[in-house]
Write a protein that holds these residues in place. Structure first.
Motif, PDB file in Angstrom:
ATOM      1  N   ASP A   1     -63.663 115.968  37.652  1.00 51.69           N
ATOM      2  CA  ASP A   1     -64.540 117.138  39.418  1.00 51.69           C
ATOM      3  C   ASP A   1     -63.553 116.693  40.386  1.00 51.69           C
ATOM      4  OD1 ASP A   1     -64.429 119.483  39.623  1.00 51.69           O
ATOM      5  OD2 ASP A   1     -66.269 119.443  38.842  1.00 51.69           O
ATOM      6  N   ASP A   2     -63.850 117.834  41.455  1.00 59.22           N
ATOM      7  CA  ASP A   2     -63.598 117.682  42.780  1.00 59.22           C
ATOM      8  C   ASP A   2     -65.017 116.785  43.315  1.00 59.22           C
ATOM      9  OD1 ASP A   2     -61.189 118.492  43.094  1.00 59.22           O
ATOM     10  OD2 ASP A   2     -62.674 120.631  43.857  1.00 59.22           O
ATOM     11  N   LEU A   3     -65.056 115.726  44.296  1.00 56.85           N
ATOM     12  CA  LEU A   3     -66.005 115.040  44.774  1.00 56.85           C
ATOM     13  C   LEU A   3     -66.990 115.976  46.063  1.00 56.85           C
ATOM     14  CD1 LEU A   3     -65.663 111.368  44.772  1.00 56.85           C
ATOM     15  CD2 LEU A   3     -67.419 112.902  43.450  1.00 56.85           C
TER      16      LEU A   3
ATOM     17  N   ASP B   1     -61.307 113.089  43.713  1.00 56.12           N
ATOM     18  CA  ASP B   1     -61.884 113.378  42.223  1.00 56.12           C
ATOM     19  C   ASP B   1     -62.788 112.118  41.707  1.00 56.12           C
ATOM     20  OD1 ASP B   1     -60.255 115.100  42.847  1.00 56.12           O
ATOM     21  OD2 ASP B   1     -58.517 114.574  41.896  1.00 56.12           O
ATOM     22  N   CYS B   2     -63.326 113.041  41.293  1.00 54.96           N
ATOM     23  CA  CYS B   2     -64.630 111.832  40.115  1.00 54.96           C
ATOM     24  C   CYS B   2     -64.319 110.525  39.692  1.00 54.96           C
ATOM     25  CB  CYS B   2     -65.619 113.299  39.567  1.00 54.96           C
ATOM     26  SG  CYS B   2     -66.644 111.979  38.941  1.00 54.96           S
TER      27      CYS B   2
ATOM     28  N   SER C   1     -65.737 118.516  51.476  1.00 59.03           N
ATOM     29  CA  SER C   1     -64.619 117.953  52.217  1.00 59.03           C
ATOM     30  C   SER C   1     -63.475 118.260  52.852  1.00 59.03           C
ATOM     31  CB  SER C   1     -63.908 116.723  50.694  1.00 59.03           C
ATOM     32  OG  SER C   1     -65.500 116.540  50.384  1.00 59.03           O
TER      33      SER C   1
ATOM     34  N   GLU D   1     -75.130 118.320  50.924  1.00 62.32           N
ATOM     35  CA  GLU D   1     -73.634 119.064  50.271  1.00 62.32           C
ATOM     36  C   GLU D   1     -73.156 119.077  51.462  1.00 62.32           C
ATOM     37  OE1 GLU D   1     -74.584 121.010  46.462  1.00 62.32           O
ATOM     38  OE2 GLU D   1     -75.713 120.357  45.724  1.00 62.32           O
TER      39      GLU D   1
ATOM     40  N   THR E   1     -72.343 113.953  49.725  1.00 62.82           N
ATOM     41  CA  THR E   1     -73.444 114.137  49.816  1.00 62.82           C
ATOM     42  C   THR E   1     -74.266 113.300  51.283  1.00 62.82           C
ATOM     43  OG1 THR E   1     -74.072 112.568  47.971  1.00 62.82           O
ATOM     44  CG2 THR E   1     -73.376 114.555  48.378  1.00 62.82           C
TER      45      THR E   1
END
Length: 143
Positions: free
Chosen positions: A17-19, A11-12, A39, A36, A22
Motif C-alpha cells: 500500500d502507499d506509504l 510503497d510499503c 507525499s 500524517e 509521519t
C-alpha cells in the motif's frame, strides 16, 4: 557535516500500500513535526524517471533533447515520457484520434514537425538500418 539523503520508498514493503510521511525534521535546529503528511506526486518516481522529467523540463519540453539525453529514438523517448505521465496519474491532452487532426504535439503543445523531405526519409531509413548507405546514395542521386 553533510548527510546523504535517500529517496524514500513510495510503497510499503510489507503490503504494497502507499506509504505516508509521519515525521519531518529540521537538521539545522532539530525541530520535529509528527503527524500524517501527504507525499508529493513525484515521490513515487524512480531516479531514472525523475532524471527524464528534469531533462524534459530544463529543455522546455523539447523531446529531441530527451531523445539525445537517453540516447534512444524519438518514439522511445516519447513512450518513456508517456509512461511517466501515466504513472503520475495525469491524462495527456488529446488522444490518438485528436493527434490525427491536431498538428500540435500533445505532450509539448508545440506545432508538429514538418513532414520529412524525400532526402530525410532516405536518411531515416539508413539510420533505422532498413537500407545500406550505397542504396541510399543511389536513391539520393535519383531525387
Amino acid at each position: 557535516m553533510t548527510h546523504h539523503l535517500y529517496h524514500a520508498p513510495a510503497d510499503c514493503p510489507v503490503c504494497g500500500d502507499d506509504l505516508i510521511v509521519t515525521r519531518k525534521g529540521c537538521r539545522t535546529c532539530g525541530t520535529e513535526l509528527a503527524g500524517e503528511f501527504t507525499s508529493c506526486a513525484y515521490c513515487g518516481l524512480e531516479t531514472s524517471e525523475l532524471d527524464l522529467l528534469r531533462v524534459f523540463l530544463t529543455s522546455r519540453g523539447n523531446l529531441r533533447e530527451v531523445e539525445k539525453h537517453l540516447q534512444v529514438s524519438y518514439p522511445t523517448a516519447r513512450a518513456r515520457l508517456d509512461a511517466v505521465i501515466d504513472k503520475l496519474g495525469f491524462t495527456p491532452t488529446g488522444d490518438a484520434a485528436d493527434s490525427q487532426s491536431d498538428p500540435s504535439d500533445p505532450v509539448t503543445g508545440e506545432p508538429a514537425e514538418e513532414p520529412m523531405s524525400p532526402q530525410e526519409q532516405v536518411l531515416a531509413r539508413v539510420a533505422a538500418g532498413e537500407i545500406s548507405a550505397d542504396i541510399a546514395a543511389t536513391l539520393l542521386a535519383s531525387l
